[in-house]
Design a protein around this motif. Sequence first.
Motif, short mmCIF file in Angstrom:
data_model
loop_
_atom_site.label_atom_id
_atom_site.label_comp_id
_atom_site.label_asym_id
_atom_site.label_seq_id
_atom_site.Cartn_x
_atom_site.Cartn_y
_atom_site.Cartn_z
N TRP A 232 -3.38 9.72 1.29
CA TRP A 232 -2.65 8.83 2.20
C TRP A 232 -3.56 8.07 3.15
O TRP A 232 -3.17 7.03 3.69
N TRP B 233 -1.95 -5.00 -1.15
CA TRP B 233 -1.00 -5.79 -1.96
C TRP B 233 -0.44 -6.95 -1.16
O TRP B 233 -0.20 -8.03 -1.68
N LEU B 234 -0.19 -6.67 0.13
CA LEU B 234 0.51 -7.66 0.94
C LEU B 234 -0.39 -8.83 1.36
O LEU B 234 0.08 -9.97 1.47
N TYR C 92 0.39 -12.77 1.93
CA TYR C 92 0.27 -13.45 3.21
C TYR C 92 -0.66 -14.67 3.08
O TYR C 92 -0.41 -15.72 3.68
N TRP D 107 1.41 -17.32 1.86
CA TRP D 107 2.38 -17.78 2.87
C TRP D 107 1.70 -18.63 3.93
O TRP D 107 2.26 -19.60 4.42
N LEU E 178 3.04 -3.03 13.46
CA LEU E 178 4.14 -3.98 13.20
C LEU E 178 3.76 -5.37 13.70
O LEU E 178 4.23 -6.38 13.18
N VAL F 107 7.28 -19.09 9.68
CA VAL F 107 8.54 -19.83 9.84
C VAL F 107 8.28 -21.11 10.65
O VAL F 107 8.81 -22.18 10.33
N PHE G 114 11.48 -9.46 3.05
CA PHE G 114 10.51 -8.63 3.75
C PHE G 114 10.98 -8.32 5.17
O PHE G 114 10.60 -7.30 5.74
N MET H 288 10.22 0.32 9.69
CA MET H 288 10.25 0.81 11.08
C MET H 288 11.04 2.11 11.16
O MET H 288 10.69 3.02 11.91
N HIS I 78 13.07 1.08 0.23
CA HIS I 78 12.12 0.41 1.13
C HIS I 78 11.01 -0.28 0.33
O HIS I 78 10.72 -1.46 0.52
N ARG J 29 14.76 11.20 -4.23
CA ARG J 29 13.95 10.30 -5.06
C ARG J 29 13.23 11.14 -6.11
O ARG J 29 13.31 12.36 -6.08
FE1 HAS Z 1 6.06 1.16 3.80
C1 HAS Z 1 6.62 4.31 2.50
C2 HAS Z 1 6.30 2.41 6.98
C3 HAS Z 1 5.35 -1.96 5.10
C4 HAS Z 1 5.13 0.08 0.68
N1 HAS Z 1 5.93 2.03 1.95
C5 HAS Z 1 6.22 3.33 1.61
C6 HAS Z 1 6.00 3.53 0.21
C7 HAS Z 1 5.54 2.33 -0.30
C8 HAS Z 1 5.51 1.40 0.80
C9 HAS Z 1 5.14 2.05 -1.73
O1 HAS Z 1 6.20 5.15 8.33
C10 HAS Z 1 6.27 4.82 -0.55
C11 HAS Z 1 5.06 5.63 -0.84
C12 HAS Z 1 5.47 6.87 -1.61
O2 HAS Z 1 5.56 6.77 -2.84
O3 HAS Z 1 5.76 7.90 -0.99
N2 HAS Z 1 5.92 0.37 5.68
C13 HAS Z 1 6.08 1.04 6.84
C14 HAS Z 1 5.95 0.13 7.96
C15 HAS Z 1 5.69 -1.11 7.42
C16 HAS Z 1 5.64 -0.94 5.99
C17 HAS Z 1 6.07 0.46 9.41
N3 HAS Z 1 5.40 -0.59 3.03
C18 HAS Z 1 5.15 -1.75 3.75
C19 HAS Z 1 4.63 -2.75 2.87
C20 HAS Z 1 4.56 -2.17 1.62
C21 HAS Z 1 5.05 -0.82 1.74
C22 HAS Z 1 4.23 -4.15 3.29
C23 HAS Z 1 4.10 -2.73 0.32
C24 HAS Z 1 3.63 -3.92 0.12
N4 HAS Z 1 6.43 3.00 4.57
C25 HAS Z 1 6.42 3.29 5.91
C26 HAS Z 1 6.55 4.76 6.06
C27 HAS Z 1 6.65 5.29 4.78
C28 HAS Z 1 6.55 4.17 3.88
C29 HAS Z 1 6.60 5.54 7.30
C30 HAS Z 1 6.80 6.79 4.42
C31 HAS Z 1 8.21 7.09 4.10
C32 HAS Z 1 8.38 8.50 3.62
O4 HAS Z 1 8.97 9.30 4.36
O5 HAS Z 1 7.95 8.85 2.51
C33 HAS Z 1 5.42 -2.38 8.20
O6 HAS Z 1 4.17 -2.94 7.83
C34 HAS Z 1 6.50 -3.41 8.04
C35 HAS Z 1 6.28 -4.60 8.96
C36 HAS Z 1 7.12 -5.77 8.55
C37 HAS Z 1 7.87 -6.52 9.36
C38 HAS Z 1 8.66 -7.68 8.81
C39 HAS Z 1 8.17 -9.04 9.30
C40 HAS Z 1 8.88 -10.13 8.59
C41 HAS Z 1 8.29 -11.12 7.91
C42 HAS Z 1 9.16 -12.10 7.18
C43 HAS Z 1 8.88 -13.56 7.48
C44 HAS Z 1 9.90 -14.43 6.84
C45 HAS Z 1 9.63 -15.51 6.05
C46 HAS Z 1 10.72 -16.26 5.37
C47 HAS Z 1 8.25 -15.95 5.76
C48 HAS Z 1 7.96 -6.23 10.82
C49 HAS Z 1 6.81 -11.28 7.88
C50 HAS Z 1 11.77 -16.76 6.29
C51 HAS Z 1 12.90 -17.28 5.52
C52 HAS Z 1 13.85 -18.10 6.00
C53 HAS Z 1 14.95 -18.53 5.09
C54 HAS Z 1 13.83 -18.60 7.39
#
Ligand code: HAS
Length: 589
Positions: free
Chosen positions: A245, A255-256, A260, A263, A322, A333, A372, A380, A400, A463
């Motif tokens: 981990w 990967w991300l 980005y 983007w 975050l 955006v 996303f 979160m 997720h 799972r």
């Molecule tokens: Fe995660 C588990 C926490 C992001 C992938 N995550 C996983 C696992 C994977 C994974 C594969 O804290 C499972 C692993 C396994 O097999 O056990 N993750 C987070 C947090 C974030 C996060 C805090 N994860 C990702 C990303 C991944 C990914 C990115 C892959 C690429 N994750 C966890 C935690 C676990 C976890 C625990 C453990 C769970 C457990 O108990 O097993 C943060 O980085 C997320 C931040 C993202 C944001 C969103 C911002 C929004 C954006 C959108 C912009 C919009 C646009 C379009 C451009 C705050 C940037 C606008 C459109 C219009 C039409 C206007």
Amino acid sequence: MSTPTESILNIGRTDDETALPAESFIVKYPTVARVVRVCFAYAFVALAVGGLFGVIQALHRTNVIRVIDSADYYTLLTAHGVFLAIVFTIFFLAGVFAWANTRSLERPPLNPRFTWLWVGTMSAGTLLSGGSILAGLVAEIDVSADVLFTFYAPLQAHPLFYIGLALFVVGTWLAGIDWFRQYLDWRADNPDERIPLQSFMVLTTMLMWYLSTLGVAIEVVVFLIPWSLGLMPAPTPLLTRTLFWFFGHPVVYFWLMPAYLMWYTVLPKLSGGRLFSDPLARVVFVLFLLLSTPVGIHHQYLDPGIAEGFKFIAMTNTMFLLLPSLLTAFTVVASVEHGARQNGGEGYFGWLTALPWRDPAFTGMMLAGLMFAAGGFSGMVNAGMNINYLVHNTIWVPGHFHLTVGTAVALTFMAAAYWLVPRVTGRALYSRPIGLFQVVLWFIGMTFMSAAMHRGGLAGIPRRTAEPEYSKFTFEAVVGTISSLRLQIAFGGVLLFVSLVIFLANIALTAANNEPATGLKTDLPPALSGPEQSPQVLDELKLWAIIAIVLVILAYSLPLWSIINGAGFYQDGITASPQVVQPVLEVLI
Ligand code: HAS
Ligand code: CU
């Protein structure tokens, strides 16, 4: 007419090359274009294999159609995870980074042989690891590798699986060296310039990767390979989990980051505008370098043997992490809105109608971003220590990561391919409307599948199991909606598979298309607030690398020391060493 595979590999000498402008990427850097094509070809084959296994297992575990034996479920699940989350993503990003670094530094890598060396090393690793998983499906060949893409003890795979993984990672390290050498060559010619943005993104991401892969390298080379060869006793599960981990969280940003990169640097152009802020983009990538690794323990909130205090520190770091994604949401955006206003868009939300929604590259990336936002939200939730106890090891977690890696990343990559493949093959995209249909279908399929997975997780569906017992009394009694959730997962999974097949067909037909690509001349526009407005210190890569190392030492030295001190390197007897058992006995007796 050549076959699609030949076409992908042979470009650079197509009939229509003369029709391409001299400034286009493929004409200026034919070898790099070829490297990108080979990387993409690997990525898409992996996508096809992994996607096929995905739909088979979605239908199996929802009990809709069963074509495999439940005993093979873990082999399939391992193949699904490894082919998609490791091979597809990393080969695609290698192609994107090779393109971006070359394009932005305006020079090819120093030595093409070295470039082919890393492509070859990654390929050899893929063939060994992928081959050993697939061979496990053939009963007569015993090279079993059913350890899932989260490979740690006590599950054990055949040595070939681990050796392949090690080679694959070494290949990525060599790729990074190639990109750094390209940069240093550029630096010698441009001592006072700011690092071009795309190259800056590639280099900071690779620094993060070097740091984080140390964990998996030690896990695989020091423990798993000697153990699987029978040379050493079984390592302590907790130790290998922690080392995994250490790498397993930052890999998600590996990967991300290429998504980005697209983007930040391509999406603004597609929307008709310019990047809102180059300095903000640099800050975001520096923050990822600093914070990606010291958070890995948020995957181990339920692991006994790690003190709550260390988990709390990991949670705090995760909440800081975050920030770069929230900044990204704002910057991207804002850039897209700027583009829309250039196209005549008006009003608070009216500008949304002035965007090129018919372009699959644009719409795919926007839908990926939109999803996303939801994936970040479920992240979160995962990250909160207390709420994590509710969702950990339930199907919420696959919900997720299908929003994050399965959409924010995979859908962006598909959208990016619609834009990049013509640039590295010189051939026009076969069909834009089909591409548009495909990205929308992915979005719809994922909405069904991941929403149902999240809800199912809250209802307690586990799972990683072929037999989640939906129809038995226990689950049905708790929530009456399980059957409908089950069908939504299966339905969403089928839509995703159809979307995938359409994508691969569109790309294969593009590779075989005799019509030359157009619009290759135009370059990416400069940012509205350019690099000259960002503090010089942001480009001090050495400084950021040193701070990143210090943060990792702070976050990991004590937990690792206490694990080794408490449980030892190797399992002896039942698993626990006297240091662990003794205090428990003292309390009990
Ligand atoms: Fe995660 C588990 C926490 C992001 C992938 N995550 C996983 C696992 C994977 C994974 C594969 O804290 C499972 C692993 C396994 O097999 O056990 N993750 C987070 C947090 C974030 C996060 C805090 N994860 C990702 C990303 C991944 C990914 C990115 C892959 C690429 N994750 C966890 C935690 C676990 C976890 C625990 C453990 C769970 C457990 O108990 O097993 C943060 O980085 C997320 C931040 C993202 C944001 C969103 C911002 C929004 C954006 C959108 C912009 C919009 C646009 C379009 C451009 C705050 C940037 C606008 C459109 C219009 C039409 C206007
Ligand atoms: Cu994580």
